[in-house]
Design a protein around this motif. Structure first.
Motif, PDB file in Angstrom:
ATOM      1  N   GLY A  75      -9.422  31.706  34.361  1.00 41.65           N
ATOM      2  CA  GLY A  75     -10.461  30.701  34.411  1.00 41.65           C
ATOM      3  C   GLY A  75     -10.704  30.184  35.815  1.00 41.65           C
ATOM      4  N   GLY A  76      -9.636  30.098  36.624  1.00 43.36           N
ATOM      5  CA  GLY A  76      -9.802  29.643  37.999  1.00 43.36           C
ATOM      6  C   GLY A  76     -10.669  30.576  38.823  1.00 43.36           C
ATOM      7  N   ALA A  77     -10.716  31.847  38.421  1.00 41.05           N
ATOM      8  CA  ALA A  77     -11.526  32.818  39.163  1.00 41.05           C
ATOM      9  C   ALA A  77     -13.016  32.612  38.941  1.00 41.05           C
ATOM     10  CB  ALA A  77     -11.129  34.242  38.771  1.00 41.05           C
ATOM     11  N   THR A  78     -13.376  31.810  37.928  1.00 40.80           N
ATOM     12  CA  THR A  78     -14.798  31.608  37.658  1.00 40.80           C
ATOM     13  C   THR A  78     -15.483  30.761  38.722  1.00 40.80           C
ATOM     14  OG1 THR A  78     -14.319  29.661  36.264  1.00 40.80           O
ATOM     15  CG2 THR A  78     -14.418  31.812  35.173  1.00 40.80           C
ATOM     16  N   PHE A  79     -14.713  30.181  39.650  1.00 40.73           N
ATOM     17  CA  PHE A  79     -15.330  29.364  40.704  1.00 40.73           C
ATOM     18  C   PHE A  79     -16.270  30.204  41.571  1.00 40.73           C
ATOM     19  CE2 PHE A  79     -12.237  31.402  43.382  1.00 40.73           C
ATOM     20  CZ  PHE A  79     -12.779  31.361  44.657  1.00 40.73           C
ATOM     21  N   ILE A  80     -16.068  31.529  41.565  1.00 40.55           N
ATOM     22  CA  ILE A  80     -16.896  32.391  42.411  1.00 40.55           C
ATOM     23  C   ILE A  80     -18.308  32.552  41.850  1.00 40.55           C
ATOM     24  CG2 ILE A  80     -16.358  34.620  41.338  1.00 40.55           C
ATOM     25  CD1 ILE A  80     -16.098  35.785  44.149  1.00 40.55           C
ATOM     26  N   LEU A  81     -18.503  32.311  40.572  1.00 39.78           N
ATOM     27  CA  LEU A  81     -19.815  32.531  39.962  1.00 39.78           C
ATOM     28  C   LEU A  81     -20.916  31.684  40.608  1.00 39.78           C
ATOM     29  CD1 LEU A  81     -18.801  32.815  36.189  1.00 39.78           C
ATOM     30  CD2 LEU A  81     -19.323  34.660  37.797  1.00 39.78           C
ATOM     31  N   PRO A  82     -20.720  30.371  40.828  1.00 39.49           N
ATOM     32  CA  PRO A  82     -21.781  29.612  41.511  1.00 39.49           C
ATOM     33  C   PRO A  82     -22.006  30.050  42.956  1.00 39.49           C
ATOM     34  CG  PRO A  82     -20.302  28.136  40.330  1.00 39.49           C
ATOM     35  CD  PRO A  82     -19.662  29.485  40.336  1.00 39.49           C
ATOM     36  N   LEU A  83     -20.971  30.614  43.596  1.00 31.47           N
ATOM     37  CA  LEU A  83     -21.137  31.078  44.977  1.00 31.47           C
ATOM     38  C   LEU A  83     -22.051  32.286  45.054  1.00 31.47           C
ATOM     39  CD1 LEU A  83     -17.442  30.754  46.245  1.00 31.47           C
ATOM     40  CD2 LEU A  83     -19.314  29.109  46.513  1.00 31.47           C
ATOM     41  N   LEU A  84     -22.115  33.051  43.956  1.00 30.22           N
ATOM     42  CA  LEU A  84     -22.999  34.214  43.895  1.00 30.22           C
ATOM     43  C   LEU A  84     -24.320  33.845  43.229  1.00 30.22           C
ATOM     44  CD1 LEU A  84     -20.404  36.953  42.855  1.00 30.22           C
ATOM     45  CD2 LEU A  84     -21.385  36.566  45.120  1.00 30.22           C
ATOM     46  N   SER A  85     -24.845  32.697  43.581  1.00 28.45           N
ATOM     47  CA  SER A  85     -26.094  32.207  43.004  1.00 28.45           C
ATOM     48  C   SER A  85     -26.809  31.359  44.042  1.00 28.45           C
ATOM     49  CB  SER A  85     -25.803  31.370  41.746  1.00 28.45           C
ATOM     50  OG  SER A  85     -25.244  30.115  42.103  1.00 28.45           O
ATOM     51  N   ASN A  86     -27.877  30.704  43.615  1.00 28.80           N
ATOM     52  CA  ASN A  86     -28.612  29.809  44.513  1.00 28.80           C
ATOM     53  C   ASN A  86     -28.232  28.352  44.289  1.00 28.80           C
ATOM     54  OD1 ASN A  86     -29.830  29.129  42.112  1.00 28.80           O
ATOM     55  ND2 ASN A  86     -31.872  29.828  42.669  1.00 28.80           N
ATOM     56  N   ALA A  87     -27.052  28.112  43.703  1.00 27.15           N
ATOM     57  CA  ALA A  87     -26.651  26.742  43.385  1.00 27.15           C
ATOM     58  C   ALA A  87     -26.458  25.898  44.633  1.00 27.15           C
ATOM     59  CB  ALA A  87     -25.368  26.751  42.556  1.00 27.15           C
ATOM     60  N   TYR A  88     -25.904  26.496  45.704  1.00 25.46           N
ATOM     61  CA  TYR A  88     -25.561  25.734  46.902  1.00 25.46           C
ATOM     62  C   TYR A  88     -26.483  26.021  48.083  1.00 25.46           C
ATOM     63  CZ  TYR A  88     -21.244  25.215  44.196  1.00 25.46           C
ATOM     64  OH  TYR A  88     -20.331  24.963  43.204  1.00 25.46           O
ATOM     65  N   ILE A  89     -27.015  27.216  48.146  1.00 24.33           N
ATOM     66  CA  ILE A  89     -27.913  27.582  49.249  1.00 24.33           C
ATOM     67  C   ILE A  89     -29.068  28.400  48.687  1.00 24.33           C
ATOM     68  CG2 ILE A  89     -26.092  27.587  51.019  1.00 24.33           C
ATOM     69  CD1 ILE A  89     -26.045  30.648  50.784  1.00 24.33           C
ATOM     70  N   PRO A  90     -30.232  28.422  49.356  1.00 23.08           N
ATOM     71  CA  PRO A  90     -31.334  29.261  48.875  1.00 23.08           C
ATOM     72  C   PRO A  90     -30.963  30.735  48.912  1.00 23.08           C
ATOM     73  CG  PRO A  90     -32.098  27.635  50.472  1.00 23.08           C
ATOM     74  CD  PRO A  90     -30.605  27.597  50.518  1.00 23.08           C
ATOM     75  N   ALA A  91     -31.361  31.468  47.869  1.00 30.47           N
ATOM     76  CA  ALA A  91     -31.004  32.886  47.772  1.00 30.47           C
ATOM     77  C   ALA A  91     -31.866  33.765  48.658  1.00 30.47           C
ATOM     78  CB  ALA A  91     -31.112  33.365  46.323  1.00 30.47           C
ATOM     79  N   ASP A  92     -33.015  33.252  49.125  1.00 29.43           N
ATOM     80  CA  ASP A  92     -33.920  34.119  49.891  1.00 29.43           C
ATOM     81  C   ASP A  92     -33.384  34.472  51.266  1.00 29.43           C
ATOM     82  OD1 ASP A  92     -34.187  31.652  51.070  1.00 29.43           O
ATOM     83  OD2 ASP A  92     -36.289  31.377  50.516  1.00 29.43           O
ATOM     84  N   GLY A  93     -32.330  33.794  51.726  1.00 29.38           N
ATOM     85  CA  GLY A  93     -31.739  34.139  53.003  1.00 29.38           C
ATOM     86  C   GLY A  93     -30.577  35.108  52.902  1.00 29.38           C
ATOM     87  N   LEU A  94     -30.248  35.541  51.685  1.00 32.27           N
ATOM     88  CA  LEU A  94     -29.129  36.462  51.488  1.00 32.27           C
ATOM     89  C   LEU A  94     -29.559  37.898  51.758  1.00 32.27           C
ATOM     90  CD1 LEU A  94     -27.696  34.968  48.157  1.00 32.27           C
ATOM     91  CD2 LEU A  94     -26.800  34.625  50.472  1.00 32.27           C
TER      92      LEU A  94
END
Length: 272
Positions: free
Chosen positions: A185-204
């Motif tokens: 369950g602790g590994a699920t912290f990576i899921l928001p990092l692979l999204s636009n939750a914290y930064i805009p995705a258009d710069g990826l």
């Protein structure tokens, strides 16, 4: 060697509602008796809002208040995605300690136990959303999309939490070990990092942007930003992000259609 006879639950929808209400009460009492975990899970998003909002905001092109308005919906959705972790740990804990086996011998609907857990989790999440929204208002976040849009955003958020909790319940019943569930369950912290939750995705980068935009978290986050009126829907994005409300509902429907039957079947099956 004696055998335990498993009696069927009450038939029909009435039986599911009646038994599910009893299991809901059990889950709420369980949460009440573990206030430390409850306080931690409710205060962590607020800490992240203050830290990310003032530290990351100064490093991005967005001004501070604008970034905090952008960030808050992402934190709400990231918190909802933690339903995977909490659902997994609670289901694995009950299974590991033999509680699930005892409940399985009772004359209750097979869907009642996981349903009670998931509904209790949604209620706790709804209560925990209030202080996060209040802190968001204090640091500059505002609802720009009207009351109807805000109500729709909260409803969509809780639906997503409900769906992720069923994922966690299935995985917890599958692992059957609370230590393994805690680590996984602790590994699920990576899921928001692979999204636009914290930064805009258009710069990826291209491939990473595709992964982020097809992450359910991105669709729900974009939907909340749109409904709250905090940020426009990005142009040229993948379908779930370009049509965020429809994409979020589609993701939630798909997750529930897959994991509700799997969780109920796994609960009913036990160790067999």
């Amino acid at each position: 060697m004696s055998t335990v006879t498993t009696r069927p639950g009450r038939p029909g929808t009435y039986g599911l509602v009646y038994d599910g209400s009893a299991m809901l009460g059990r889950q709420l009492r369980r949460i009440r008796n573990n206030p430390g975990l409850l306080i931690l899970t409710q205060t962590m998003p607020i800490t992240m809002l203050l830290f990310f909002g003032y530290v990351f905001g100064s490093a991005l092109a967005m001004p501070g208040e604008e970034y905090r308005s952008f960030l808050l919906p992402g934190l709400l959705v990231a918190t909802a995605a933690n339903g995977i972790m909490t659902g997994m740990f609670q289901a694995a804990q009950d299974t590991h300690r033999g509680v699930t086996d005892r409940l399985r011998t009772l004359p209750v609907s097979r869907a009642a136990v996981p349903l009670g857990q998931s509904v209790a989790d949604v209620l706790v999440t709804a209560a925990g959303t209030v202080p996060l929204l209040l802190v968001g208002l204090a640091v500059g976040w505002r609802i720009e999309g009207g009351a109807a849009g805000a109500a729709g955003a909260v409803a969509l958020l809780l639906l997503f939490r409900f769906a992720t909790t069923w994922i966690g319940i299935f995985l917890g019943l599958l692992t059957r070990n609370e230590e393994a569930a805690g680590q996984l369950g602790g590994a699920t912290f990576i899921l928001p990092l692979l999204s636009n939750a914290y930064i805009p995705a258009d710069g990826l980068p291209g491939w990473l942007r595709t992964v982020a935009e097809w992450n359910p978290i991105s669709a729900v986050t974009t939907a909340l930003r749109d409904l709250f009126g905090n940020a426009p829907v990005p142009e040229g994005a993948a379908w779930p992000v370009a049509h965020p409300v429809a994409g979020s509902l589609a993701w939630c429907g798909l997750l529930l259609a897959v994991f509700v039957p799997l969780a109920v079947y796994r609960y009913a099956r036990g160790e067999r």
